[in-house]
Design a protein around this motif. Structure first.
Motif, PDB file in Angstrom:
ATOM      1  N   LEU A 148       0.832  -1.197   0.000  1.00 53.21           N
ATOM      2  CA  LEU A 148       0.000   0.000   0.000  1.00 53.21           C
ATOM      3  C   LEU A 148       0.868   1.249   0.000  1.00 53.21           C
ATOM      4  N   HIS A 149       2.055   1.206   0.698  1.00 53.17           N
ATOM      5  CA  HIS A 149       2.976   2.343   0.726  1.00 53.17           C
ATOM      6  C   HIS A 149       3.475   2.658  -0.683  1.00 53.17           C
ATOM      7  N   HIS A 150       3.802   1.625  -1.414  1.00 54.74           N
ATOM      8  CA  HIS A 150       4.304   1.845  -2.768  1.00 54.74           C
ATOM      9  C   HIS A 150       3.189   2.026  -3.804  1.00 54.74           C
ATOM     10  N   LEU A 151       1.930   1.739  -3.409  1.00 52.01           N
ATOM     11  CA  LEU A 151       0.811   1.793  -4.369  1.00 52.01           C
ATOM     12  C   LEU A 151       0.610   3.193  -4.917  1.00 52.01           C
ATOM     13  N   ARG A 152       0.899   4.202  -4.030  1.00 53.14           N
ATOM     14  CA  ARG A 152       0.690   5.581  -4.460  1.00 53.14           C
ATOM     15  C   ARG A 152       1.759   6.012  -5.453  1.00 53.14           C
ATOM     16  N   MET A 153       2.901   5.288  -5.524  1.00 50.57           N
ATOM     17  CA  MET A 153       4.008   5.681  -6.375  1.00 50.57           C
ATOM     18  C   MET A 153       3.863   5.146  -7.818  1.00 50.57           C
ATOM     19  N   VAL A 154       2.952   4.221  -8.007  1.00 47.62           N
ATOM     20  CA  VAL A 154       2.837   3.564  -9.321  1.00 47.62           C
ATOM     21  C   VAL A 154       2.336   4.556 -10.354  1.00 47.62           C
ATOM     22  N   GLN A 155       3.007   4.581 -11.511  1.00 49.06           N
ATOM     23  CA  GLN A 155       2.631   5.479 -12.596  1.00 49.06           C
ATOM     24  C   GLN A 155       2.417   4.716 -13.908  1.00 49.06           C
ATOM     25  N   GLY A 156       3.375   3.945 -14.288  1.00 47.25           N
ATOM     26  CA  GLY A 156       3.293   3.240 -15.577  1.00 47.25           C
ATOM     27  C   GLY A 156       2.278   2.110 -15.585  1.00 47.25           C
ATOM     28  N   GLU A 157       1.789   1.793 -16.781  1.00 45.04           N
ATOM     29  CA  GLU A 157       0.739   0.758 -16.929  1.00 45.04           C
ATOM     30  C   GLU A 157       1.261  -0.610 -16.549  1.00 45.04           C
ATOM     31  N   ASP A 158       2.571  -0.858 -16.903  1.00 42.43           N
ATOM     32  CA  ASP A 158       3.119  -2.172 -16.579  1.00 42.43           C
ATOM     33  C   ASP A 158       3.242  -2.348 -15.068  1.00 42.43           C
ATOM     34  N   ASP A 159       3.692  -1.259 -14.409  1.00 43.34           N
ATOM     35  CA  ASP A 159       3.805  -1.326 -12.955  1.00 43.34           C
ATOM     36  C   ASP A 159       2.437  -1.489 -12.319  1.00 43.34           C
ATOM     37  N   MET A 160       1.461  -0.803 -12.907  1.00 43.30           N
ATOM     38  CA  MET A 160       0.106  -0.939 -12.374  1.00 43.30           C
ATOM     39  C   MET A 160      -0.381  -2.386 -12.473  1.00 43.30           C
ATOM     40  N   LEU A 161      -0.122  -2.982 -13.612  1.00 45.42           N
ATOM     41  CA  LEU A 161      -0.564  -4.360 -13.801  1.00 45.42           C
ATOM     42  C   LEU A 161       0.151  -5.295 -12.825  1.00 45.42           C
ATOM     43  N   THR A 162       1.478  -5.009 -12.626  1.00 45.55           N
ATOM     44  CA  THR A 162       2.222  -5.859 -11.691  1.00 45.55           C
ATOM     45  C   THR A 162       1.706  -5.672 -10.274  1.00 45.55           C
ATOM     46  N   MET A 163       1.441  -4.415  -9.926  1.00 46.55           N
ATOM     47  CA  MET A 163       0.942  -4.134  -8.584  1.00 46.55           C
ATOM     48  C   MET A 163      -0.434  -4.746  -8.386  1.00 46.55           C
ATOM     49  N   CYS A 164      -1.239  -4.749  -9.454  1.00 51.76           N
ATOM     50  CA  CYS A 164      -2.586  -5.343  -9.376  1.00 51.76           C
ATOM     51  C   CYS A 164      -2.490  -6.841  -9.123  1.00 51.76           C
ATOM     52  N   PHE A 205      -9.425   3.608  -6.763  1.00 56.15           N
ATOM     53  CA  PHE A 205     -10.492   4.326  -7.459  1.00 56.15           C
ATOM     54  C   PHE A 205     -10.322   5.837  -7.425  1.00 56.15           C
ATOM     55  N   ASN A 206      -9.463   6.348  -6.456  1.00 55.82           N
ATOM     56  CA  ASN A 206      -9.315   7.802  -6.368  1.00 55.82           C
ATOM     57  C   ASN A 206      -8.000   8.284  -6.967  1.00 55.82           C
ATOM     58  N   ARG A 207      -6.945   7.468  -6.848  1.00 56.87           N
ATOM     59  CA  ARG A 207      -5.628   7.912  -7.290  1.00 56.87           C
ATOM     60  C   ARG A 207      -5.292   7.434  -8.699  1.00 56.87           C
ATOM     61  N   TRP A 208      -5.745   6.289  -9.010  1.00 53.80           N
ATOM     62  CA  TRP A 208      -5.376   5.704 -10.316  1.00 53.80           C
ATOM     63  C   TRP A 208      -6.296   6.227 -11.430  1.00 53.80           C
ATOM     64  N   SER A 209      -5.689   6.434 -12.549  1.00 54.77           N
ATOM     65  CA  SER A 209      -6.447   6.859 -13.740  1.00 54.77           C
ATOM     66  C   SER A 209      -6.540   5.669 -14.704  1.00 54.77           C
ATOM     67  N   PHE A 210      -7.777   5.412 -15.188  1.00 54.45           N
ATOM     68  CA  PHE A 210      -8.003   4.274 -16.096  1.00 54.45           C
ATOM     69  C   PHE A 210      -8.122   4.690 -17.556  1.00 54.45           C
ATOM     70  N   ASN A 211      -7.943   5.936 -17.805  1.00 57.82           N
ATOM     71  CA  ASN A 211      -8.103   6.413 -19.180  1.00 57.82           C
ATOM     72  C   ASN A 211      -7.065   5.760 -20.089  1.00 57.82           C
ATOM     73  N   GLY A 212      -7.565   5.100 -21.100  1.00 53.73           N
ATOM     74  CA  GLY A 212      -6.666   4.461 -22.056  1.00 53.73           C
ATOM     75  C   GLY A 212      -5.985   3.228 -21.516  1.00 53.73           C
ATOM     76  N   LYS A 213      -6.413   2.780 -20.362  1.00 52.77           N
ATOM     77  CA  LYS A 213      -5.774   1.612 -19.742  1.00 52.77           C
ATOM     78  C   LYS A 213      -6.862   0.587 -19.413  1.00 52.77           C
ATOM     79  N   PRO A 214      -7.428  -0.034 -20.418  1.00 52.83           N
ATOM     80  CA  PRO A 214      -8.531  -0.973 -20.131  1.00 52.83           C
ATOM     81  C   PRO A 214      -8.080  -2.190 -19.350  1.00 52.83           C
ATOM     82  N   GLN A 215      -6.851  -2.626 -19.577  1.00 50.66           N
ATOM     83  CA  GLN A 215      -6.385  -3.808 -18.847  1.00 50.66           C
ATOM     84  C   GLN A 215      -6.224  -3.501 -17.361  1.00 50.66           C
ATOM     85  N   VAL A 216      -5.744  -2.286 -17.112  1.00 51.72           N
ATOM     86  CA  VAL A 216      -5.586  -1.873 -15.701  1.00 51.72           C
ATOM     87  C   VAL A 216      -6.943  -1.794 -15.031  1.00 51.72           C
ATOM     88  N   ALA A 217      -7.920  -1.206 -15.787  1.00 51.79           N
ATOM     89  CA  ALA A 217      -9.261  -1.086 -15.234  1.00 51.79           C
ATOM     90  C   ALA A 217      -9.856  -2.455 -14.964  1.00 51.79           C
TER      91      ALA A 217
END
Length: 1625
Positions: A148-164, A205-217
């Protein structure tokens, strides 16, 4: 240097690792080397990691080394961030370390030095796996906190997917451990997990942006679904609105529906499992429902697991919602189903079907659901949604179909199942749904007429259900359902309906069978009457299988529908009898009445409705309760009778009932009829405009009922018929309504129905008396008299006449005066009506005009039927009917004639075909009737002609039928085929055929009277009438001329009428009549005409001329005239010398036409001989002056016809020869001047002989033999003329070989006797006969030999040239004849004949022969030369002497010396010299004549003659230059020789081949070595003739030898000289 040693040491470590020889010290050193970047290659590094992983998993490394490896690898991953296989090996080593000591790895991962940077993906992967490791729950919260500490630092789509992936593993692990109940283990703070899960949800749902990232969503939604079960309920309910909004936004993104539906489903599940959150969710129910329906609308792809799971999550979500908010959701789904979009409706139904079991089944819900489903059904979406049927099936499981509103649903299911356009699966589903309906309700549907289209289906289901109940040892009683609030069918209704449905058993193939099987399965129908079970059961168990077998054994085409209906009615009747329960019968009858009222009157229901009336009758007949019967009959009579079908049904029902309760039915009908006459009748209480119609309908019903009862009662009603007739009269006279024209007409219509039936059944009542019949007839006659004669506006007179006809055979029968009065009234009422054109003209509209015409025709038909009825009543009265028509048949009005004639034709047709035909039917004035009808067959009006032709034909049929009956009575054989010879078409405008057909039926007096009547009409001003009369007379004389009495009177009348200048066609037919009369009365008519004095008038000549136009008459007249010619004596002929012979005049007129040829051919030999005899006599007479035989009476300047006896006789002979023979005879006669000879008195006999010669040449042997038989008896006649003609014919007939072979004839003896007679003509005839006989001697050779001395003596003493010439010809033929037989028999004959010829030639030479005779001698040369080559010296000697005399006659003196000086020992030398002389001195054509004569001997049967002819031809041809002869003549010569190339005689073949080679050589030879002078002459000649083509000579006068000798033509002034020239030839 140290670095080198380190590297060398590392290499040694690695080598030992590969060899497996390494210690722990070595491993520590290796770990230290790993910390230095680049110390090992990648492959060595991988090999080292693999070895370390194995050592760790095997537990061979101490904790210290494990800690050191952990530190090294974690630092390596953070710094180097390897990829691919190396990264995987590092992770694998770390996971191995986790399995050994997880605390060691966790401590290293949560190193505070690296908390501000995002760990590499490889370490996150280790964290993900760490959560799934054994005992991972103890590190769940720290790990999640670290993540959760590192969750706020995620920016890239690949990192998001890995974090997910890490978060998903954490959430799943938390749920797993939470679900196992191990939350106390290792002191895990699950409350903290719940909080951290909520925080994770907020960050995602508040920090992450899903625009253009359907896999992340998609991954976030998947994680969120897992977080809902971990989050605090109080926190979750606050996020419902925001989450719903976020999900709504994602609906329009590229996120797969599966993730959204999964998230919603898990959200609802989490909320459903908590005690709070429903309030916040309730406000979003509609939104969530909309999203779910939207997701549900996506098509399910069975090959896509996401699509399938998406559909499951949606349905599960709806189930959860329904459990939470059932009422609200039902309303929402119902609202959704109200959409006009079928897709949305289907979705709603699918959801409803899924969640329906979770909804509490309250009455309110039932009401809402049924309204909802009915609304969907009413929209009738196409195609039928399966979801709807699934939902209905679900309703059926919960007994919704038994609700009152369920009828609409069942109706829909039935119609869907019955629609063949629907898919098979849908129809199967419908069938399964119908099986959920209860049996009583299903039976209600089965028996409902509106569901007839689904009867097969419903009855099958009901049968299976009933059988299933029976199998459970229960009985499908229906009475227990009667108390239900729902209206169900009664047992009586079931029985009635199934019987009615069985009426058309093959509708939809098994309609009847299904009905019967269902009825059998439902037994017993009621539990209230236990005795029914046994009696009805016995009946049904026996009858229903029989009926089913009947249906199996037949098809719709072979089944007798009437018998099948009777079977059903009997089955129903017997069932009711078995019940013995009037209450049951009464209830069933009321059911039938109700069903009758239900059915409409259209064609589809008409048959079933009519059957129900029968069911009524049979059902009520089963009851013995009179009160019940009377009550039900009264009820039936009070039912509606507006339609014809209703009235007929009532009548049929009463007729069936009358077979058992006749008196009750009649009594009720009488009571009902009282309404027609009772002043208190309900009819008078109706509005005035309805009274008449109601009276008519009731009257119609009553009379129709009487009619049906008569047909059904088998005669029992006739005991009550007089009372019924009394009521009928009373109904009319005491009618309570105004009797205008319409009421009268309707009354008559109703009465006609009754009387038609009485008429058809009156044979049963023939012995009974019905006095009221006369009252009705009188009433009908009065109604006819009241009708106007100037117009026709109603069918009253028509109906009245029909009713009179219907009473024809009921007693008492009418008297003759009564019949005449009735018929006279009817005839005057109908025949005197205006013409059709007048009625049409007086009509107010075209429709009325057409109606008047139709009505007039129908009225006329009724009149004719009445006449038929009167004749049927008394057949012998038929002639009286025709006599009553006489007034109108002779009317001046065409339309009255036409109607009367149609009546006459109709009554005659009826008489000819009626069954009780009587031989007593007489026609006392048949001749008048036939004359009248024959005249009308020539009427100007086509309609009258047509009717007259029909009347004539039917009269003929009547007479013929009477004749057959007479013949049968007399035991004679019937003449069956004659009636088919004639027809009405033949008689139309054909009086001749009429008379021909009726001739045999007249007596002699009638026949004579008819002829005399026809004679009177010959002068009628109407051409057609006069011609018809003549034709009638002609046919009668042709058919029955011998039976006419006053022949002479008739002949004189006809002669008188013919002189009056009749119309041309009439005169022609009259002459034809006289011809027929002459043929049948020849010996009366012909002598009368022959006795008429000369000059004859035009009429007599025309009569004689027409006598030759009819073969039969012509033959008879000719026979009489031939006999007259043959029987004339010499005295009679002498008396007629100064007068023309009437027989010759008559024959000349008769035979001048071409129609007498057949008659001439029939009498040809006899006629020809008689005429030749007459001609021979005539030509000998002195030439009389021309006598006038006919002259016109116009005045002195008119032309006259004269008579020349000789020319007349000759022309008659010509006409007979032309008609009796073929053209060849005429050609022969013309070529041989036969006609000139016949007209010459001196040579007439020669003309006869030449004529007979032509006949022999061109006619058949049968005719020749017939002629021989005729003349054989006349050759010795005392009449010289007859004898000469007979002998001339006799002699010339011998030219035919078949005649000479006639047995019993002494031809040689007769001919030799004639030669001995002194008369020149007889000698010549005899010689000619012998000459003819020698052409085919046959077995007469010996007899012919004996004639040679006779001929020799004749030549010595005969001085007449004609006789001598004929003798020469005879001897010439004898020479040729002598070559038959062997040489011993032949040579003496030849020598004698040649010697006689020599003496004859010596005598001829003394007469100084002229040129013609010398030319004739040329024909003797060739036979003599051929015989001159014979080996017999005596023959050669005789031929030499004959040749000398021949040379003297011809005047060729050089040949005399040649034949005298040359020795007969070398005849060939003489022949060569003769041929040389002939070629050098004679003309080419003469040589051709000699050659052509020799051709005839080439075909001889004697080889000697063939060889002699070849020698002669060779000697001639060798001396002729064939190049100068025309090619066609050369071809003719070669063709004659070619015929002998294959001769059986070898010497002849050699001669022919040698001769042909010489001919070819002669033709193809070139000029040889000639002198120079000859070449010069030739060249000079060619120059002179350069432009001229060489002209070749003709050897033969005609090609192919058709005619070689041409007669020598000389001009002679006298005919005798011309005849003499012919004789010399």
């Amino acid at each position: 240097m140290r670095r080198f040693r380190v590297l060398k040491g590392l290499w040694n470590y690695v080598r030992r690792i590969s060899e497996g020889n390494i210690s722990k010290v070595d491993i520590e050193r290796l770990i230290e080397a790993l910390q230095v970047s680049g110390q090992l290659s990648e492959d060595d590094f991988k090999q080292t990691l693999t070895f370390i992983k194995c050592e760790i998993l095997n537990g061979k490394l101490p904790t210290r080394l494990c800690q050191k490896i952990t530190d090294v690898l974690v630092d390596y991953l953070r710094t180097e961030k390897p990829e691919g296989e190396l990264e995987m090996l590092c992770n694998a080593v770390l996971m191995a370390l986790v399995s050994q000591s997880p605390e060691m790895v966790v401590d290293k991962l949560w190193d505070q030095l690296h908390m501000h940077s995002l760990p590499p993906r490889s370490l996150l992967a280790v964290v993900k796996k760490l959560t799934r490791s054994k005992g991972g729950a103890s590190y769940l919260l720290p790990t999640w906190t670290y993540v959760l500490h590192h969750l706020r630092m995620v920016q890239g789509e690949d990192d998001m997917l890995t974090m997910c992936q890490v978060l998903s593993a954490l959430a799943i692990s938390a749920q797993k451990h939470l679900g196992t109940g191990n939350h106390e283990a290792r002191g895990t703070d699950w409350k903290g997990v719940s909080i951290i899960a909520y925080l994770t949800f907020r960050i995602l749902f508040n920090r992450w942006s899903f625009n253009g990232k359907p896999q992340v969503a998609q991954q976030v939604l998947a994680i969120t679904g897992d977080l809902f079960s971990l989050m605090p309920s109080s926190k979750l309910k606050n996020e419902v609105n925001r989450l719903t909004q976020r999900l709504m936004n994602l609906m329009s993104s590229e996120v797969k529906p599966f993730y959204i539906s999964q998230c919603i489903c898990k959200l609802l599940t989490a909320l459903a499992g908590s005690s709070c959150g429903r309030q916040n969710l309730e406000c979003q129910v509609e939104t969530i429902t909309g999203m779910l329906f939207n997701l549900l609308s996506k098509e399910v792809q069975r090959s896509d697991d996401y699509s399938v799971e998406n559909h499951k999550f949606i349905l599960k979500a709806f189930s959860t919602l329904t459990w939470l908010y059932s009422d609200q959701l039902v309303v929402l789904m119902q609202k959704f189903a109200e959409s006009n979009d079928p897709g949305k409706v289907v979705l709603a139904l699918q959801v409803f079907t899924k969640v329906f079991e979770n909804v509490p089944q309250t009455e309110e819900l039932q009401c809402k659901v049924m309204n909802f489903i009915i609304m969907v059904i009413q929209k009738d979406h196409k195609p039928v949604p399966k979801a709807l049927l699934h939902f209905i099936e679900k309703l059926g499981m919960h007994n919704y179909l038994d609700l009152p509103e369920g009828n609409s649903v069942i109706d829909y299911v039935i119609r869907i199942q019955s629609d063949s356009s629907n898919e098979e699966g849908i129809r199967i589903m419908c069938s399964e749904i119908l099986q959920m309906v209860s049996l009583p309700k299903l039976l209600t549907l089965v028996c409902d007429p509106s569901y007839t289209f689904a009867f097969v289906l419903l009855s099958g289901i009901a049968t299976e259900m009933a059988l299933e109940i029976h199998s459970q040892r229960r009985t499908p009683y229906l009475d227990c359902f009667q108390d239900s609030s729902t209206r169900l069918i009664s047992p009586e209704e079931v029985l009635t309906s199934l019987v009615v449905f069985s009426r058309k058993p093959y509708r939809e193939k098994t309609f009847g069978a299904n009905a019967l099987r269902l009825l059998d399965a439902l037994h017993p129908l009621t539990s209230q009457h236990r005795p029914i079970y046994k009696k009805v059961g016995q009946l049904w168990s026996m009858e229903i299988p029989q009926m089913l077998k009947t249906l199996d054994d037949h098809t719709e085409q072979s089944l007798n529908q009437e018998e099948w209906e009777d079977t059903l009615l009997w089955f129903l009747h017997e069932t009711l009898v078995a019940t013995k329960n009037d209450h049951w019968v009464q209830h069933l009858i009321r059911v039938v009445l109700a069903r009758i009222n239900y059915f409409s009157n259209d064609d589809y229901d008409a048959a079933d409705k009519a059957f129900l009336y029968k069911v009524f009758g049979f059902s009520l007949r089963a009851s013995s309760h009179e009160i019940l019967v009377r009550t039900m009959v009264s009820s039936l009579l009070r039912t509606s009778n507006e339609e014809l079908q209703q009235r007929e049904g009532i009548a049929v029902a009463l007729s069936i009932l009358s077979t058992k309760h006749l008196e009750i039915v009649l009594k009720e009908l009488e009571k009902c009829g009282a309404r027609l006459t009772d002043n208190d009748s309900f009819i008078l209480k109706l509005p005035e405009e309805h009274q008449q119609r109601e009276w008519v309908l009731l009257c119609y019903t009553i009379y129709l009922s009487y009619s049906k009862i008569i047909l059904k009662s088998n005669g029992a009603i006739f005991l009550h018929l007089n009372a019924i007739l009394a009521l009928v009269v009373q109904h009319y006279h005491n009618c309570v309504v105004k009797k205008d024209e319409n009421v009268k007409l309707d009354y008559l219509n109703a009465l006609t129905i009754l009387t038609d039936t009485v008429s058809s059944q009156q044979h049963m009542a023939f012995q009974l008396e019905f006095p009221h019949k006369l009252w009705i007839l009188a009433c009908m006659v009065e109604l006819i008299r009241e009708e106007p004669l100037t117009s026709i506006s109603s069918s009253i007179r028509q109906k009245a006449m029909t009713i009179i006809s219907n009473f024809r055979m009921l007693r008492p029968l009418l008297e003759i005066e009564e019949r005449e009065e009735i018929l006279q009234t009817c005839l005057e009422s109908v025949l005197c009506l205006p013409a059709t054109e007048v009625l049409q003209k007086e009509a107010s509209s075209p429709e009325e005009a057409q109606a008047n015409v139709v009505l007039l025709n129908e009225t006329l038909q009724s009149l004719q039927s009445l006449m038929e009825a009167l004749v049927l009543e008394t057949p012998t009265w038929m002639e009286n009917c025709l006599e009553l028509l006489d007034r109108w048949l002779n009317s001046q009005r065409i339309h009255e004639q036409e109607r009367a004639m149609s009546c006459a034709a109709r009554i005659l047709d009826f008489t000819a075909k009626m069954d009780n035909f009587k031989m007593e039917i007489e026609f006392t004035r048949l001749e008048n009737l036939v004359m009248l009808l024959a005249k009308h067959c020539q009427h100007p009006a086509a309609s009258i002609r047509f009717q007259s032709s029909k009347a004539v034909y039917q009269l003929y049929c009547v007479l013929l039928r009477k004749k057959k009956m007479q013949r049968k009575t007399s035991g004679l054989r019937e003449d069956d085929g004659k009636i088919e010879v004639y027809s009405a078409n033949i008689f139309s405008q054909n009086t001749f055929e009429i008379a021909k057909a009726f001739a045999e039926f007249f007596t002699q007096t009638q026949l004579t009277n008819l002829v005399l009547m026809a004679e009177e009409d010959l002068t009628d001003s109407r051409a057609k009438v006069s011609v018809a009369s003549a034709q009638l007379m002609s046919a009668l004389m042709e058919e029955r001329g011998t039976d006419i009495i006053e022949v002479k009177e008739i002949v004189e009348n006809i002669l008188y009428l013919l002189r009056l200048q009749l119309e041309h066609d009439t005169e022609k037919e009259t002459l034809r009549a006289m011809c027929s009369l002459a043929g049948s009365n020849t010996h009366t008519v012909v002598p009368m005409l022959l006795k008429k004095p000369f000059p004859w008038d035009r009429t007599l000549l025309a009569l004689w001329n027409v006598f030759g136009t009819q073969e039969k008459s012509t033959v008879k007249v000719l026979q009489l005239l031939i006999g007259t010619l043959e029987n004339h004596s010499i005295e009679e002929r002498t008396k007629r010398d100064s007068q023309p012979d009437p027989v010759a005049c008559a024959l000349y007129e008769m035979l001048s036409g071409s129609l007498c040829h057949k008659a001439i051919q029939e009498l040809y030999p006899q006629l020809l001989l008689a005429l030749l005899r007459h001609l021979h006599w005539v030509v000998k007479q002195k030439d009389p002056e021309e006598i006038v035989v006919y002259s016109k009476d116009e005045g002195p300047g008119s032309k006259s016809k004269t008579f020349d006896p000789k020319r007349c006789a000759l022309e008659i002979v010509k006409m007979v020869v032309l008609a009796g023979s073929n053209e060849g005879v005429m050609v022969h006669a013309d070529q041989h001047k036969c006609w000139d000879l016949l007209i010459c008195p001196r040579f007439c006999y020669l003309g006869i002989m030449e004529l007979i010669s032509g006949i022999v040449k061109n006619c058949e042997p049968a005719m020749l033999h017939e002629m021989l038989n005729l003349v054989t008896n006349l050759i010795s006649s005392s009449d010289s003329d007859q004898k000469v003609v007979a002998r001339a014919v006799y002699a010339q007939l011998l030219r035919d070989q078949s005649v000479t072979e006639t047995p019993g004839q002494d031809f040689v003896g007769n001919l030799s006797e004639w030669i001995k007679e002194p008369d020149r003509i007889m000698k010549e005839i005899g010689l000619c006969g012998i000459s003819n006989l020698t052409a085919h001697p046959g077995n007469k050779s010996e007899s012919l030999k004996s004639l040679v001395p006779l001929l020799t003596d004749l030549l010595k003493n005969e001085m007449r040239v004609s006789v001598t010439v004929q003798a020469v010809k005879t001897l010439q033929n004898l020479i040729r004849c002598g070559h038959g037989g062997n040489s011993k028999e032949r040579d003496p004959v030849r020598i004698t004949a040649v010697s006689a010829l020599c003496r004859m030639l010596s005598r001829v030479c003394k007469f100084s022969p002229d040129h013609v005779l010398r030319e004739e001698m040329h024909y003797i040369l060739v036979p003599l030369l051929l015989n001159f080559q014979d080996n017999n010296t005596e023959v050669v000697k005789a031929c030499g002497e004959a040749l000398i005399e021949w040379s003297k006659v011809t005047g060729w003196s050089p040949l005399i010396r040649l034949f005298r000086d040359t020795s007969i020992k070398d005849p060939m030398l003489v022949l060569e010299k003769l041929c040389k002389y002939l070629v050098s001195t004679c003309k080419t054509q003469f040589l051709g004549e000699l050659l052509f004569q020799s051709f005839g001997f080439l075909t001889s049967t004697e080889p000697f003659l063939q060889a002699a002819a070849l020698n002669f031809i060779g000697l001639i041809v060798a001396r002729i230059n064939l190049k100068d002869i025309r090619e066609d003549d050369v071809h003719l010569l070669k063709d004659a020789l070619q015929k002998l190339k294959n001769d059986p005689v070898e010497s002849n073949q050699m001669l022919v081949n040698t001769l042909l080679e010489k001919i070819e050589k002669n033709i193809n030879s070139q000029p040889g070595s000639a002198s120079i002078m000859s070449h010069m002459k030739t060249k000079f000649f060619n120059i002179l003739c350069m432009n001229a083509s060489p002209r070749k000579k003709r050897l033969f006068k005609t090609l192919h030898g058709r005619e070689i000798m041409t007669p020598i033509k000389k001009k002679e002034s006298q005919p005798d000289r011309a005849v003499a020239q012919w004789i010399e030839h």
